[in-house]
Design a protein around this motif. Structure first.
Motif, PDB file in Angstrom:
ATOM      1  N   TRP A  73       2.041   1.540  -5.506  1.00  0.00           N
ATOM      2  CA  TRP A  73       1.024   1.717  -6.594  1.00  0.00           C
ATOM      3  C   TRP A  73       0.062   0.593  -6.639  1.00  0.00           C
ATOM      4  CZ3 TRP A  73      -0.345   6.380  -7.321  1.00  0.00           C
ATOM      5  CH2 TRP A  73       0.432   7.432  -7.424  1.00  0.00           C
ATOM      6  N   GLU A  95      -7.883  -2.668  -6.931  1.00  0.00           N
ATOM      7  CA  GLU A  95      -9.050  -2.574  -6.036  1.00  0.00           C
ATOM      8  C   GLU A  95     -10.006  -3.462  -6.458  1.00  0.00           C
ATOM      9  OE1 GLU A  95      -9.837   1.591  -5.862  1.00  0.00           O
ATOM     10  OE2 GLU A  95      -7.979   1.847  -4.688  1.00  0.00           O
ATOM     11  N   PRO A 117      -1.655  -1.824  -4.671  1.00  0.00           N
ATOM     12  CA  PRO A 117      -2.929  -2.220  -4.381  1.00  0.00           C
ATOM     13  C   PRO A 117      -4.159  -1.159  -4.960  1.00  0.00           C
ATOM     14  CG  PRO A 117      -1.784  -1.123  -2.558  1.00  0.00           C
ATOM     15  CD  PRO A 117      -1.011  -1.557  -3.691  1.00  0.00           C
ATOM     16  N   HIS A 118      -3.561  -0.024  -5.445  1.00  0.00           N
ATOM     17  CA  HIS A 118      -4.519   0.575  -6.066  1.00  0.00           C
ATOM     18  C   HIS A 118      -4.831   0.397  -7.401  1.00  0.00           C
ATOM     19  CE1 HIS A 118      -3.853   3.850  -2.913  1.00  0.00           C
ATOM     20  NE2 HIS A 118      -2.436   3.459  -3.061  1.00  0.00           N
ATOM     21  N   GLY A 159       0.930  -1.305   0.017  1.00  0.00           N
ATOM     22  CA  GLY A 159       0.032   0.054  -0.012  1.00  0.00           C
ATOM     23  C   GLY A 159       0.798   1.342  -0.093  1.00  0.00           C
TER      24      GLY A 159
END
Length: 151
Positions: free
Chosen positions: A76, A82, A78-79, A73
């Motif tokens: 980048w 999602e 986990p972004h 986290g």
């Protein structure tokens, strides 16, 4: 819902793809925060005089304090997942060199394995942490379960 990052699924990743994590200097405040969060009360992690009496240049970071530098986290990854992320399912690590107060650590996650299932897949991210001298201080693997794209 519109995501600010293009969403990726298991099928969208390739071996060798890298996810760098910003560097961080191990300050007294980070040592104190780790001690508070972990409850670890060994003096090698909070008493600089104890450490100096044992030949260390400063307080020595706990292995978990080094490990948390690889928290996905902070970068980048986990972004980007999602919509497809089903879970963080495994982690392992090896601690290769000591880390002391004042060291600056840089971490990187690299796609090292892709194991497909029927509707999901497991993505393995190798983790590496280097200090300011370029020495490898920790290696490891993190595994995540991701959905595949709908056929």
């Amino acid at each position: 819902m519109q995501h600010p990052f293009p969403q990726r699924y298991f099928d969208d990743f390739t071996l060798g793809e890298e996810f760098p994590i910003p560097s961080r200097t191990m300050t007294d405040a980070l040592f104190a925060a780790f001690q508070l969060a972990s409850g670890d009360n060994h003096p090698s992690h909070y008493d600089v005089e104890y450490c100096r009496q044992r030949g260390m240049p400063g307080m020595q970071a706990h292995g978990f304090q080094i490990l948390i530098q690889t928290a996905a986290g902070a970068g980048w990854f986990p972004h980007l997942v999602e919509e497809s992320m089903r879970g963080f399912i495994e982690q392992s690590s090896q601690f290769l060199k000591p880390v002391y107060t004042g060291d600056t650590l840089t971490a990187k996650l690299t796609v090292s394995e892709l194991t497909p299932n029927r509707s999901t897949g497991v993505i393995a991210l190798s983790s590496q942490v280097h200090n300011q001298r370029g020495e490898l201080v920790m290696t490891g693997v993190q595994k995540y379960l991701l959905k595949k794209r709908a056929a």
